[in-house]
Design a protein around this motif. Sequence first.
Motif, PDB file in Angstrom:
ATOM      1  N   LEU A  98       0.817  -1.211   0.000  1.00 58.31           N
ATOM      2  CA  LEU A  98       0.000   0.000   0.000  1.00 58.31           C
ATOM      3  C   LEU A  98       0.851   1.262   0.000  1.00 58.31           C
ATOM      4  O   LEU A  98       0.510   2.251  -0.647  1.00 58.31           O
ATOM      5  N   GLY A  99       1.968   1.226   0.742  1.00 59.09           N
ATOM      6  CA  GLY A  99       2.820   2.408   0.808  1.00 59.09           C
ATOM      7  C   GLY A  99       3.359   2.803  -0.552  1.00 59.09           C
ATOM      8  O   GLY A  99       3.295   3.978  -0.938  1.00 59.09           O
ATOM      9  N   LEU A 100       3.886   1.833  -1.313  1.00 57.95           N
ATOM     10  CA  LEU A 100       4.437   2.141  -2.628  1.00 57.95           C
ATOM     11  C   LEU A 100       3.334   2.503  -3.623  1.00 57.95           C
ATOM     12  O   LEU A 100       3.512   3.387  -4.470  1.00 57.95           O
ATOM     13  N   LEU A 101       2.198   1.828  -3.522  1.00 51.18           N
ATOM     14  CA  LEU A 101       1.078   2.170  -4.414  1.00 51.18           C
ATOM     15  C   LEU A 101       0.658   3.627  -4.209  1.00 51.18           C
ATOM     16  O   LEU A 101       0.544   4.399  -5.174  1.00 51.18           O
ATOM     17  N   LEU A 102       0.466   4.012  -2.950  1.00 44.59           N
ATOM     18  CA  LEU A 102       0.007   5.373  -2.659  1.00 44.59           C
ATOM     19  C   LEU A 102       1.088   6.417  -2.916  1.00 44.59           C
ATOM     20  O   LEU A 102       0.778   7.566  -3.235  1.00 44.59           O
ATOM     21  N   GLU A 103       2.368   6.013  -2.792  1.00 42.69           N
ATOM     22  CA  GLU A 103       3.451   6.967  -3.062  1.00 42.69           C
ATOM     23  C   GLU A 103       3.372   7.493  -4.491  1.00 42.69           C
ATOM     24  O   GLU A 103       3.621   8.666  -4.752  1.00 42.69           O
ATOM     25  N   PHE A 104       3.018   6.615  -5.425  1.00 45.14           N
ATOM     26  CA  PHE A 104       2.993   7.029  -6.832  1.00 45.14           C
ATOM     27  C   PHE A 104       1.732   7.804  -7.193  1.00 45.14           C
ATOM     28  O   PHE A 104       1.668   8.416  -8.255  1.00 45.14           O
ATOM     29  N   ILE A 105       0.744   7.787  -6.308  1.00 47.90           N
ATOM     30  CA  ILE A 105      -0.482   8.531  -6.587  1.00 47.90           C
ATOM     31  C   ILE A 105      -0.445   9.912  -5.941  1.00 47.90           C
ATOM     32  O   ILE A 105      -0.659  10.923  -6.598  1.00 47.90           O
ATOM     33  N   ALA A 106      -0.148   9.958  -4.636  1.00 45.97           N
ATOM     34  CA  ALA A 106      -0.156  11.267  -3.980  1.00 45.97           C
ATOM     35  C   ALA A 106       0.554  11.292  -2.639  1.00 45.97           C
ATOM     36  O   ALA A 106       0.940  12.362  -2.178  1.00 45.97           O
ATOM     37  N   LEU A 107       0.689  10.159  -1.979  1.00 48.48           N
ATOM     38  CA  LEU A 107       1.186  10.150  -0.610  1.00 48.48           C
ATOM     39  C   LEU A 107       2.703  10.306  -0.550  1.00 48.48           C
ATOM     40  O   LEU A 107       3.427   9.579  -1.229  1.00 48.48           O
ATOM     41  N   PRO A 108       3.205  11.240   0.272  1.00 48.73           N
ATOM     42  CA  PRO A 108       4.664  11.367   0.433  1.00 48.73           C
ATOM     43  C   PRO A 108       5.210  10.256   1.325  1.00 48.73           C
ATOM     44  O   PRO A 108       5.465  10.445   2.510  1.00 48.73           O
ATOM     45  N   PHE A 109       5.376   9.084   0.730  1.00 43.16           N
ATOM     46  CA  PHE A 109       5.793   7.885   1.462  1.00 43.16           C
ATOM     47  C   PHE A 109       7.275   7.610   1.192  1.00 43.16           C
ATOM     48  O   PHE A 109       7.721   7.680   0.037  1.00 43.16           O
ATOM     49  N   LEU A 167      11.062 -11.658   7.587  1.00 43.21           N
ATOM     50  CA  LEU A 167      10.170 -11.574   6.438  1.00 43.21           C
ATOM     51  C   LEU A 167      10.777 -12.340   5.266  1.00 43.21           C
ATOM     52  O   LEU A 167      11.998 -12.493   5.171  1.00 43.21           O
ATOM     53  N   ASN A 168       9.909 -12.800   4.377  1.00 39.92           N
ATOM     54  CA  ASN A 168      10.341 -13.579   3.218  1.00 39.92           C
ATOM     55  C   ASN A 168      10.690 -12.657   2.054  1.00 39.92           C
ATOM     56  O   ASN A 168       9.872 -11.816   1.659  1.00 39.92           O
ATOM     57  N   MET A 169      11.887 -12.822   1.505  1.00 39.16           N
ATOM     58  CA  MET A 169      12.360 -11.918   0.453  1.00 39.16           C
ATOM     59  C   MET A 169      11.495 -11.998  -0.803  1.00 39.16           C
ATOM     60  O   MET A 169      11.204 -10.983  -1.434  1.00 39.16           O
ATOM     61  N   ALA A 170      11.079 -13.192  -1.178  1.00 40.99           N
ATOM     62  CA  ALA A 170      10.267 -13.344  -2.389  1.00 40.99           C
ATOM     63  C   ALA A 170       8.927 -12.622  -2.243  1.00 40.99           C
ATOM     64  O   ALA A 170       8.454 -11.962  -3.179  1.00 40.99           O
ATOM     65  N   LEU A 171       8.307 -12.724  -1.075  1.00 37.94           N
ATOM     66  CA  LEU A 171       7.032 -12.039  -0.839  1.00 37.94           C
ATOM     67  C   LEU A 171       7.216 -10.526  -0.800  1.00 37.94           C
ATOM     68  O   LEU A 171       6.362  -9.777  -1.277  1.00 37.94           O
ATOM     69  N   LEU A 172       8.335 -10.081  -0.241  1.00 38.43           N
ATOM     70  CA  LEU A 172       8.630  -8.647  -0.239  1.00 38.43           C
ATOM     71  C   LEU A 172       8.771  -8.117  -1.658  1.00 38.43           C
ATOM     72  O   LEU A 172       8.238  -7.053  -1.998  1.00 38.43           O
ATOM     73  N   LEU A 173       9.487  -8.855  -2.495  1.00 44.22           N
ATOM     74  CA  LEU A 173       9.674  -8.449  -3.885  1.00 44.22           C
ATOM     75  C   LEU A 173       8.339  -8.402  -4.612  1.00 44.22           C
ATOM     76  O   LEU A 173       8.062  -7.462  -5.366  1.00 44.22           O
ATOM     77  N   LEU A 174       7.497  -9.401  -4.376  1.00 43.80           N
ATOM     78  CA  LEU A 174       6.185  -9.451  -5.016  1.00 43.80           C
ATOM     79  C   LEU A 174       5.313  -8.274  -4.583  1.00 43.80           C
ATOM     80  O   LEU A 174       4.682  -7.608  -5.412  1.00 43.80           O
ATOM     81  N   CYS A 175       5.269  -7.994  -3.272  1.00 44.28           N
ATOM     82  CA  CYS A 175       4.446  -6.887  -2.758  1.00 44.28           C
ATOM     83  C   CYS A 175       4.944  -5.541  -3.267  1.00 44.28           C
ATOM     84  O   CYS A 175       4.146  -4.683  -3.665  1.00 44.28           O
ATOM     85  N   ALA A 176       6.253  -5.351  -3.242  1.00 45.36           N
ATOM     86  CA  ALA A 176       6.819  -4.079  -3.692  1.00 45.36           C
ATOM     87  C   ALA A 176       6.575  -3.867  -5.182  1.00 45.36           C
ATOM     88  O   ALA A 176       6.205  -2.771  -5.618  1.00 45.36           O
ATOM     89  N   PHE A 177       6.782  -4.915  -5.971  1.00 46.19           N
ATOM     90  CA  PHE A 177       6.573  -4.820  -7.418  1.00 46.19           C
ATOM     91  C   PHE A 177       5.102  -4.569  -7.731  1.00 46.19           C
ATOM     92  O   PHE A 177       4.769  -3.719  -8.573  1.00 46.19           O
ATOM     93  N   ALA A 178       4.215  -5.281  -7.058  1.00 42.44           N
ATOM     94  CA  ALA A 178       2.781  -5.113  -7.311  1.00 42.44           C
ATOM     95  C   ALA A 178       2.319  -3.710  -6.933  1.00 42.44           C
ATOM     96  O   ALA A 178       1.600  -3.047  -7.700  1.00 42.44           O
TER      97      ALA A 178
END
Length: 217
Positions: free
Chosen positions: A21-32, A50-61
Amino acid sequence: MQLIHYIESLFTHHGYLVLFLGLLLEFIALPFPGETTMGYAGYLSYMGRLNMALLLLCAFAGTTIGMTITYFIGRKAGLPFLRKYGKWLLLPESKLDKAQLWFGKYGYTLVFFGYFIPGVRHFTGYFSGVMNFKFWRFAAYSYSGALIWVGVFLALGRIFGPQWTMVFHWIHEYSFEAIAIIVVLILFFIIVKFRRRLGIALVNRFGKKKPNDSTEE
């Protein structure tokens, strides 16, 4: 350090959702603080929390969905909308004028590399839509750039472990040059780490003689 403690509390209460959510909102308007958050997430992976593969997936998505939303906002609403409401989307008038010049000069290349340029990644999606870039080309450049961007900053936290904050300070100090050097170092690390495995796999695949092979004539 207050920022780190804040990010830590977010991960404690919300886990992987923070990154998405943080990265998604950063690109729309939120100063994250996207890059710092990814670095800390990589560090949590280093710690085994935390699991690296899941982190990569969440960040990319989160990144690609955010970029896609801004592309269609720019395409449907156009430049007049951005001039009127841009200040609420981290796009004041001064940035809009610069963005027009940069997009006219660099086009799709800016979409790919914009993630690594401070203050640029927040408007590349909007302006790609405003400039009527073909969506499939925008997606190809944007999504591939996003994969490298999130991969690099997650890897920084994972590889450097407790020293990740020092590395980030260096990045903010020297910006693009520092990132270029770190990308090369990470690629070198990956090559060295997996070279032996690759060599063994190739030997197992091609180096062994088949049962019916014979040197006798």
